[in-house]
Design an enzyme around this catalytic site. Structure first.
Site, PDB file in Angstrom:
ATOM      1  N   TRP A   1       0.807  -1.296  -0.010  1.00 51.31           N
ATOM      2  CA  TRP A   1      -0.074   0.141  -0.169  1.00 51.31           C
ATOM      3  C   TRP A   1       0.997   1.259  -0.174  1.00 51.31           C
ATOM      4  CZ3 TRP A   1      -3.674  -2.274  -1.923  1.00 51.31           C
ATOM      5  CH2 TRP A   1      -4.299  -3.401  -1.259  1.00 51.31           C
ATOM      6  N   ASP A   2       1.897   1.186   0.713  1.00 46.88           N
ATOM      7  CA  ASP A   2       2.849   2.397   0.631  1.00 46.88           C
ATOM      8  C   ASP A   2       3.292   2.631  -0.806  1.00 46.88           C
ATOM      9  OD1 ASP A   2       3.045   3.140   3.381  1.00 46.88           O
ATOM     10  OD2 ASP A   2       4.451   1.939   3.989  1.00 46.88           O
ATOM     11  N   LEU A   3       3.901   1.630  -1.310  1.00 44.71           N
ATOM     12  CA  LEU A   3       4.234   1.889  -2.472  1.00 44.71           C
ATOM     13  C   LEU A   3       3.231   2.144  -3.747  1.00 44.71           C
ATOM     14  CD1 LEU A   3       6.474  -1.203  -2.859  1.00 44.71           C
ATOM     15  CD2 LEU A   3       7.195   0.923  -2.589  1.00 44.71           C
TER      16      LEU A   3
END
Length: 409
Positions: A169-171
């Site tokens: 999700w960060d990426l």
């Protein structure tokens, strides 16, 4: 700026990045790989992620920090001081048609609010990463559990949620930031309007899962059962060879399904099984419904052959397959044959030594972007403040003596 830099699509664009951990820094790195001048600003001594693991066993430096900050300029400012904050605001709102762009995750810092930025430059483009849309904190690992994905992941015989290792999700959020920056810049070029964009990590996860139809499925059928390594909705699973190596095979089309039977010599057996079950293995639904019995038919063929024999046979038949490798396997393979993974490259990272780095995945005019090292913390402080804000050597010396700026002289 080199000739290669000017050939990239964002050459001449300046982005100020005031962010830590993954989402913001990954977006800044992606923009730098597209040719933008990305200035990362850290507090003196480094932000909270400056020493984040993994650390180099050779030097103790953060492999994480140096990997996500490749190709950026590094500025150190004492943001506990009014002068340090003023310098950051000035960098973020500096004049120029391709400047005035800032990416941050500075939630709760009112002095760096959109209003504070817009007061200095009305057409500023400000993209902020948040944990949740209400302003509360969240990270990839807390968001993933709340999205429902951790309850779908893991072995079928367990009811414990399984966290993923990849901060997906960060990426994905980082790429949403890139999209927002480019869309805002395009609009400003056409209309002169700036942009105030907020992207919540939790919204990225929830939207992605909804876009896959998984929440609609749950509304109709309830929570999906776990399937271990079986592909959901068609046939695909992993098999072990006689020497312990594993491969994943997948059949998403009738041609791919036929190739599995041809490679393993089980076409007739699978056809008889299909007839006895009154099934149609040319369809995703029936291959999925009978996945376990299909797996049982195929397993002996894999178990009787070495990994190399399995891979050669699958490739020759046109099966859609992939190997299972450890990260150490990948590094060893890259060392033997760098051309096997052309997006990767060996890079001399100052302060650490040779590391495995990567180009941007997108190839422009059939060429990879190449890679460059991360600057040492604060390395570009004097140059950036001189070039962007016009500060003179005497002014820089006074700021350093006052503890407002860091980095080498």
């Amino acid at each position: 700026m080199t000739a290669a830099d000017t050939a990239l699509p964002l050459a001449g664009v300046r982005v100020v990045e005031f962010a830590s951990f993954v989402a913001g820094p990954s977006s800044g790195m992606a923009l730098a790989q597209l040719g933008a001048e990305v200035i990362r600003v850290d507090p003196v001594g480094g932000n909270a992620d400056y020493r984040r693991w993994p650390l180099s066993t050779r030097t103790g430096g953060s492999l994480y920090w140096n990997s996500l900050n490749r190709g950026k300029k590094s500025v150190e400012l004492n943001l506990r001081t009014e002068d340090g904050r003023d310098l950051l605001l000035a960098l973020a709102t500096a004049p120029g048609p391709d400047a005035g762009i800032v990416v941050d995750n500075a939630v709760g810092r009112n002095w760096f609010s959109y209003d504070a930025l817009a007061a200095r430059r009305a057409d500023v483009i400000a993209v902020r990463v948040e944990g949740r849309a209400d302003g509360s904190a969240a990270v990839d690992y807390t968001v993933n559990g709340g999205s429902g994905v951790a309850s779908l992941t893991g072995p079928a015989d367990s009811d414990r949620p399984v966290n993923h290792v990849l901060p997906a999700w960060d990426l994905l959020c980082g790429q949403e930031v890139v999209t927002a920056v480019l869309a805002s810049l395009r609009r400003r070029d056409r209309t002169g309007r700036g942009a105030h964009v907020q992207i919540a990590l939790s919204d990225v996860a929830m939207a992605a899962v909804a876009d896959l139809g998984w929440y609609s499925e749950a509304a109709e059928r309830g929570a999906r059962a776990r399937h271990g390594n079986h592909l959901y909705g068609s046939f695909g699973t992993d098999f072990a060879a006689s020497d312990g190596g594993r491969v994943m095979i997948v059949a998403l089309t009738p041609r791919q399904w036929a190739a599995i039977g041809a490679a393993t010599g089980t076409s007739e057996v699978l056809a008889a099984l299909e007839k006895s079950l009154h099934a149609d293995f040319s369809s995703d639904e029936d291959r999925y419904t009978h996945r376990e019995v299909i797996e049982a038919v195929l397993r002996p063929w894999f178990a009787a052959r070495t990994t190399v024999e399995v891979q050669e046979a699958l490739t020759a038949a046109g099966v859609l397959w992939g190997p299972y490798r450890t990260t150490a396997d990948v590094v060893a393979g890259f060392a033997r044959d760098p051309s096997a993974e052309p997006v990767l490259s060996a890079l001399d990272q100052p302060g650490i030594g040779e590391v495995v780095s990567a180009s941007a995945p997108a190839r422009w005019d059939e060429a990879y972007s190449g890679t460059s090292p991360a600057a040492a913390l604060g390395h570009d402080t004097d140059d950036v403040l001189s070039e962007v804000l016009g500060l003179r050597p005497a002014q820089l010396a006074r700021l350093r003596d006052a503890g407002v700026i860091g980095g080498p002289r």
